[in-house]
Design an enzyme around this catalytic site. Sequence first.
Site, short mmCIF file in Angstrom:
data_model
loop_
_atom_site.label_atom_id
_atom_site.label_comp_id
_atom_site.label_asym_id
_atom_site.label_seq_id
_atom_site.Cartn_x
_atom_site.Cartn_y
_atom_site.Cartn_z
N LYS A 77 -7.23 -6.53 46.95
CA LYS A 77 -5.97 -7.02 47.51
C LYS A 77 -4.85 -6.89 46.48
CE LYS A 77 -3.95 -11.09 49.83
NZ LYS A 77 -4.21 -12.46 50.29
N SER A 146 -3.28 -13.30 55.01
CA SER A 146 -2.50 -12.30 54.31
C SER A 146 -3.33 -11.14 53.78
CB SER A 146 -1.75 -12.95 53.14
OG SER A 146 -2.67 -13.46 52.18
N SER A 170 -6.32 -17.02 54.45
CA SER A 170 -6.05 -15.58 54.28
C SER A 170 -7.27 -14.70 54.08
CB SER A 170 -5.08 -15.38 53.11
OG SER A 170 -3.78 -15.75 53.47
#
Lengths: 436, 436
Positions: A77, A146, A170
């Site tokens: 990420k 996210s 997330s």
Amino acid sequence: MPTPANHLTATDAAALMREGRLTASDLAEACLARIAEREPERKAWAHVSPNQVRAQAAACDANPSSGLLHGIPIGVKDVLDTRDMPTQMGSPIYAGHQPPADAAIVSLLRAAGAVILGKTVTAEFAGMAPAPTTNPLALHRTPGGSSSGSAAAVADLMVPISLGTQTGGSVLRPASYCGVVGFKPSYGRINRAGTKFAAESLDTLGWMARSVQDIALVDAALTGNDAPLSASTATPVSTLRIGVCQTYLWDAKALPETRQALQTAVEALEAAGVTVTPVALPERFGHLSVVRETLNDYERARGLASEWTHHRDRISPQLSASIERGWRIPHADLLAAQRYAEDRRRDFDDLMDDWDVLLVPCVNGEAPEGLHYAGDPSLQALWTLLHTPALGLPTHRGPNGMPVSIQLVTARHRDAELLKAGDAIWRTVLQFSPRP
Amino acid sequence: MPTPANHLTATDAAALMREGRLTASDLAEACLARIAEREPERKAWAHVSPNQVRAQAAACDANPSSGLLHGIPIGVKDVLDTRDMPTQMGSPIYAGHQPPADAAIVSLLRAAGAVILGKTVTAEFAGMAPAPTTNPLALHRTPGGSSSGSAAAVADLMVPISLGTQTGGSVLRPASYCGVVGFKPSYGRINRAGTKFAAESLDTLGWMARSVQDIALVDAALTGNDAPLSASTATPVSTLRIGVCQTYLWDAKALPETRQALQTAVEALEAAGVTVTPVALPERFGHLSVVRETLNDYERARGLASEWTHHRDRISPQLSASIERGWRIPHADLLAAQRYAEDRRRDFDDLMDDWDVLLVPCVNGEAPEGLHYAGDPSLQALWTLLHTPALGLPTHRGPNGMPVSIQLVTARHRDAELLKAGDAIWRTVLQFSPRP
């Protein structure tokens, strides 16, 4: 025709590599080919450099014993620092930003032999603003966020494992929306050096994969002490003390498919001889959501104070609203929130003395339509605040055929037990109700 | 002849500026002149750019109402990111490194009007390796560490306030050795975004000054909710419930001057009508030191994993030894340490229901001779592990005329009370036994 290498789980790929039947380069090429084919519509990656990937894979193939994750591609990420790839945090403020060091988790994975395949798309600073990633199971639906790119990439067979961060929901929510396994360890289990903080008292590193075994493989590589799961080491499900807890958000949040997911899991476990006992959390747990919001907003405003001062025009309206709320929260409210959270963490640990695992709702329901809203984090966020380990298992399908996960949680620091129990529970539930 | 501006406390300088009798530029020039004169022997600063400082001060003078710290110069430990100054972390690996954003605490101080005077020398990655800084009270003695530059700069009247970080005893010990007030807030009080982590479950931002009022002024600027202290708002010392606790390290660690410092403080308080009650921590508190070491070493190894992989030849022998110890600690020991720490934090909070403040030893004794060893962190580190607020007050002088602090602690999140009580206690003890 053999299974294409990018379809393999990490555990299966690692076994084939140990047997000399697959090379790290073969696996990397299969992932790169998949990305080349599908990325234009998926938009899961913020950065992939095929040459960098090939060099890493070739180095693995030249040194065939580098660790538990030897040759396994992993997506990272884009709020986690990488010393050889840009780290742009989903924000134009950090376009092209190149950190000087790897995040601790990235270093540990590399030391275990992993190939860092690239950086996955994140919502702006791991917040709630929309990201371009689509849900690979239905391109007009959100993949959640996210950690949107991490979920989509694993679901779309671009990479077997990806890293995420969870401050609200997330990791677990996008994993459910895209139909992959999501894991948020106990707060404090995985070192966060090199992470761009959203709200540091909540931010937890996690990861996603297509099996619980793969989740456990990464945990073993990072902690060094827990043997990866296998069918033979799995906990017999009948020995588990399992509670089921709707949580106080059930009436307000749980859509029919979420109720059905929980119900089906309970029926499967009972069919396997387990008594699943309803557990109600005491009334004092009823403020988890609002307290998490307070910590989240207060801390986000401070964590991004420099960006807010110097680049306010390049911060999205969604994040700006959260930051503005954060600046308005009196410090006394932060203290009250910190005390409340500490008390409930302890309460929950005590409560779990009587249970191995609590089965709880994971998401409101299927992934919503549209890319403007990444979904409701409430049902995941309870456990982020409580700092518990949480495992999301995509056991169910909703009315539109989209996945809906159940969530398993337990007391802090009992991650290894949770993964073992989760493996057994997943096998049991899937057997009872095979996914379409 | 008026007091040179660099001799002023921040509180006094702020008052003069409000009255129009001092400008931010005057104060900055006085600090810069002091640094120019004394830095060659003090070695307190990793970076000072006079032009940058003058520009900030001029901006303050052009806008006379920018906040509680309007025009106040502050030194920033060089493990905290600054967007306009290099952040070198006491390590050749980061020579010339320029971060893209300010650390949250730096942003908040700037927003309150502070002038960032420069970056203060830190031990390598806030660890135990020797740094070049000397003790301004005796150049052949250590100033302590790892916030060595911050302590020396405040003690030497180069700057009224400086920031430090404490993972073991890196704020309170150098503050005592150099004779300034040191404050480590509760873990979680001050946002750590932009801090280079040493061991993230312990790392706490703190600061130093030459009065408790100045410490409270910074706290007020950072939290926005506590009015700065003044003589009129001070808690009457006679209303305080004060315990005195030698801790289980007393016999092994407390040198005669430390025993005397505590004894003198108790006598002063009793003379002021306070009953100071001896408090013994239960036996189960006897593992705080070893547990902190476990967390420290385990987390340092992971937090610096990237540097360890790529730049091992530029890591000092001291830090290398800690990292190597860290890699050898089994993950099960980390879990046990985390659980122990959480239990003792709760125990200590409960115990403090009966007390406003606990008076405890701060350091073994005076600053040791030589610059090769920055002193023993044990007596500070107990409270770092417990996440309590801790205030170090230089009330005493040892046999060589060097300062020896007492330490005041209380339950987590009771920082504002601690500062008020500390102000009252300091006034009382200093009155009883004026410093030479």
